[in-house]
Every structure is written in C-alpha cells, then in structure tokens.
Design a protein around this motif. Structure first.
Motif, mmCIF file in Angstrom:
data_model
loop_
_atom_site.group_PDB
_atom_site.id
_atom_site.type_symbol
_atom_site.label_atom_id
_atom_site.label_comp_id
_atom_site.label_asym_id
_atom_site.label_seq_id
_atom_site.Cartn_x
_atom_site.Cartn_y
_atom_site.Cartn_z
ATOM 1 N N PRO A 220 0.794 -1.234 0.000
ATOM 2 C CA PRO A 220 0.000 0.000 0.000
ATOM 3 C C PRO A 220 0.826 1.283 0.000
ATOM 4 O O PRO A 220 0.359 2.321 -0.476
ATOM 5 N N ASP A 221 2.058 1.233 0.532
ATOM 6 C CA ASP A 221 2.861 2.454 0.651
ATOM 7 C C ASP A 221 3.801 2.674 -0.535
ATOM 8 O O ASP A 221 4.608 3.611 -0.516
ATOM 9 N N PHE A 222 3.702 1.825 -1.569
ATOM 10 C CA PHE A 222 4.662 1.915 -2.669
ATOM 11 C C PHE A 222 4.658 3.292 -3.334
ATOM 12 O O PHE A 222 5.715 3.907 -3.529
ATOM 13 N N ASN A 223 3.484 3.789 -3.707
ATOM 14 C CA ASN A 223 3.415 5.072 -4.432
ATOM 15 C C ASN A 223 3.951 6.214 -3.591
ATOM 16 O O ASN A 223 4.694 7.082 -4.088
ATOM 17 N N GLU A 224 3.592 6.243 -2.314
ATOM 18 C CA GLU A 224 4.081 7.316 -1.447
ATOM 19 C C GLU A 224 5.590 7.251 -1.280
ATOM 20 O O GLU A 224 6.285 8.271 -1.363
ATOM 21 N N LEU A 225 6.124 6.043 -1.071
ATOM 22 C CA LEU A 225 7.564 5.896 -0.907
ATOM 23 C C LEU A 225 8.301 6.255 -2.192
ATOM 24 O O LEU A 225 9.429 6.761 -2.149
ATOM 25 N N SER A 226 7.694 6.018 -3.336
ATOM 26 C CA SER A 226 8.330 6.324 -4.619
ATOM 27 C C SER A 226 8.626 7.812 -4.754
ATOM 28 O O SER A 226 9.600 8.209 -5.403
ATOM 29 N N THR A 227 7.806 8.656 -4.131
ATOM 30 C CA THR A 227 8.007 10.101 -4.224
ATOM 31 C C THR A 227 9.174 10.566 -3.359
ATOM 32 O O THR A 227 9.628 11.703 -3.495
ATOM 33 N N TRP A 228 9.664 9.690 -2.441
ATOM 34 C CA TRP A 228 10.743 10.057 -1.541
ATOM 35 C C TRP A 228 12.114 9.621 -2.060
ATOM 36 O O TRP A 228 13.123 9.862 -1.411
ATOM 37 N N CYS A 229 12.125 8.945 -3.200
ATOM 38 C CA CYS A 229 13.378 8.357 -3.664
ATOM 39 C C CYS A 229 14.461 9.407 -3.910
ATOM 40 O O CYS A 229 14.183 10.521 -4.337
ATOM 41 N N SER A 230 15.704 9.031 -3.643
ATOM 42 C CA SER A 230 16.862 9.868 -3.907
ATOM 43 C C SER A 230 17.810 9.072 -4.807
ATOM 44 O O SER A 230 17.599 7.884 -5.039
ATOM 45 N N PRO A 231 18.879 9.710 -5.340
ATOM 46 C CA PRO A 231 19.752 9.022 -6.299
ATOM 47 C C PRO A 231 20.352 7.712 -5.788
ATOM 48 O O PRO A 231 20.671 6.830 -6.582
#
Length: 342
Positions: A220-231
């Motif tokens: 369920p948290d995949f989309n939200e976590l995707s916005t936090w990604c860094s290099p």
C-alpha cells in the motif's frame, strides 16, 4: 502418511507464506499437504502441485460461511493436522476444532495481539489466551515470542513449542571485504506497509553518498515511498521468489514488530551481514560473541550509526556472517518440524 492442512489468510507474498511454502517443500514425501487460503496468489502459484482451496471469506474477522466451508474441506480431505499460520486462520482452525477431531497447531509469526493491539490490546490478549486452550500446540518461531506466549498471554507451557524459522541454502556472497572506494550496497526486502519502516530507512540513507539502497517489495505504501526516492535509493517493486541477496553487501530491515523475519534469515543464509530493528526475535539472528550484524533503535541517528559502523568494519562483520550462516539452514530443523506435525 499424515494429511496436513495449511490454513493461511492470504496467498500474497509474505514471510508467513514463505514459511508455509518452504515447510511443505522440506517435508515432501513425509506429509500429504493441502492449502486453504483466500484466493489464487503467490502461494498457490509457488506450489502448483499441492491441492489448494480458496475461501474468500477467510479474510473476514469471523464468518459463518468461512467456518462452514473450511470445515467441509477438512472433512472431505480427512485431515489429521491443521497448521494455522495467521491470526484469522488461527481463529477459524481453533473454533472448528471444537466439533472436529484433528491436531490443531497454531503458529505465531509474531504476536499481533501484543504488538498491534492498540487500545484493545488487553481484549485481544484475553481472546488469544482462550483460543490457546483449543490448540494442541502453539508453535513459536522465535524465543522472544515463546517468552511472551508464556508470560504475557499465559499459554500453558505444555502446549508451547519453540522451533525457529530457517530457509533453504542459497547462493552466497563470497567476498571478505569491500573494494576500496566502493559504496556499500544494501538491500531491504518486505511488504511496503506497517509495521515495516521503509520510510525511516530511506530518510536515514538518502544523503549518505557512499551507501546504495535497493528496496524489493510492493504494498500500500509503494506510491508514497516512490516520491521520496533519492539518487542512492531504488524501489524495484515486487520480485517473485527473490533470492539474490548475494549480489549485495548487507541486508537491512527496520520494523516496529517482528516474529523472526524470513527475509533476514534468507539474507543470513547468503552470508551477508544484517542490520535489524531491535524488536521481536530479531536479536536472535545476531550472534553476540561473533556479531554478524547490528541491532538498531528505530531512529535516524542509530540507523546511520550502524550503517557507518558496518562500512568501516565490513571485513569483521562479513567474516562473522560467513561463520554463522549454517544456523539458518532449514535442513537442521527437519526432524524438529516434523515431530510437531505428526
């Protein structure tokens, strides 16, 4: 040959489902298994030759329709032993045992009544205490869960069995040190939702240039976590039957509660060091005298400290990981597991 029904609420990828799949594979030819779960999914696809029955209502807290369907399946298959591997499944198995004769084994993969009970914690603990009276065996997969079952839930000790999780041997990481100047490659595997703390792990790593993190899993948290990604952080999504731990230098799992996490055990079998939240049975996977990893509190500072300690002293932790990897080998526990089911 004993006919054993494995009752589990969901067929999706998860630690309990992996445990069921590996136990059935380990005891191939020694038990006659069936699976009862909610719907077709990872578990039924992983074991295509095992009879699998679907009862969608099992996902509900208590369904009369589910009770009737499961009862009919157990009777039709003349089941000798039922192994329930989730909280909902445990309720159904033990209520049905009031009417039908079979050996009822409830497996605790982490006491949700204690860890996730919230304001109703005392109610759930009391309910579990009552249900334990209907169990022939309450199987704890970690020593910490055994202690909580005995001391907190008050399960009679004569009903308790401790047999820790383990896994099949996998490809191992043979390195003994990090190449000079190379980043530490870290992997974390799990379902992207509570109680896992992937957001904390990403926060701790995002500005550590010499750490590279790969997260394997969906939820369920995949989309939200995707916005936090860094290099230096990559979310690769779900990879069915992921076992490529040997491609990484270390494994990290942060969580608010755990039994004895299968992903960490699989990583340990690949001979890589572990960094784990100090919750549930996680401490049982780290050797005290010859540490194959580190335990952390769930805060950014402690996670960063552990990552840098591991990177600076990688050879020491990696050597220890090589030394203790055999403790995760499922073949060591085969007779112990079988004795619980027979």
């Amino acid at each position: 040959m004993k006919k054993v029904a494995f009752l589990i609420t969901k067929s999706e990828v998860g630690g309990a489902q992996t445990w069921v799949a590996q136990l059935i594979a380990l005891l191939d030819g020694e038990i006659q298994p069936i699976i009862i779960t909610n719907q077709p999914g990872w578990l039924s696809k992983t074991l295509p030759n095992i009879p699998c029955y679907f009862v969608s209502e099992i996902e509900q807290g208590l369904s009369i329709k589910a009770l009737c369907k499961i009862s009919q399946l157990l009777t039709h298959n003349q089941v000798d032993t039922v192994v329930a591997s989730s909280a909902n499944a445990g309720v159904y198995a033990r209520l049905i045992s009031l009417k039908y004769t079979f050996k009822c084994v409830y497996v605790s993969h982490g006491w949700s009544c204690i860890y996730n009970g919230g304001a109703l914690k005392s109610v759930y603990i009391t309910l579990e205490r009552l249900l334990a009276k209907l169990s022939d065996i309450v199987w704890c997969v970690s020593h910490s869960d055994y202690v909580r079952a005995k001391d907190v839930i008050k399960v009679p000790e004569r009903k308790l069995k401790l047999a820790q999780n383990a896994t099949f041997p996998s490809m191992v990481n043979k390195a003994t040190c990090l190449e000079k100047g190379r980043s530490l490659r870290v992997v974390s595997v799990g379902r992207l939702c509570q109680p896992k703390r992937f957001e904390l792990l990403m926060d701790a790593i995002h500005d550590l240039a010499d750490i590279e993190l790969t997260i394997v899993g969906n939820g369920p948290d995949f989309n939200e976590l995707s916005t936090w990604c860094s290099p230096n952080v990559e979310l690769v999504g779900e990879i069915e039957n992921f076992r490529d731990y040997a491609e990484f230098d270390a494994f990290v799992l942060l969580s608010d509660s755990e039994g004895l996490p299968m992903s960490a055990i699989e990583a340990g079998s690949a001979n890589i060091p572990l960094i784990l939240s100090d919750v549930g049975g996680c401490s049982e996977l780290i050797e005290l005298s010859n540490p194959n990893g580190l335990l952390v509190e769930n805060n950014i500072e402690d996670v960063r400290r552990a990552l840098m300690e591991l990177k600076l002293n990688y050879s020491r932790y990696k050597t220890a990981a090589n030394d203790v990897s055999e403790k995760f080998n499922i073949y060591r526990y085969k007779s112990e597991y079988f004795s619980i089911l027979e």
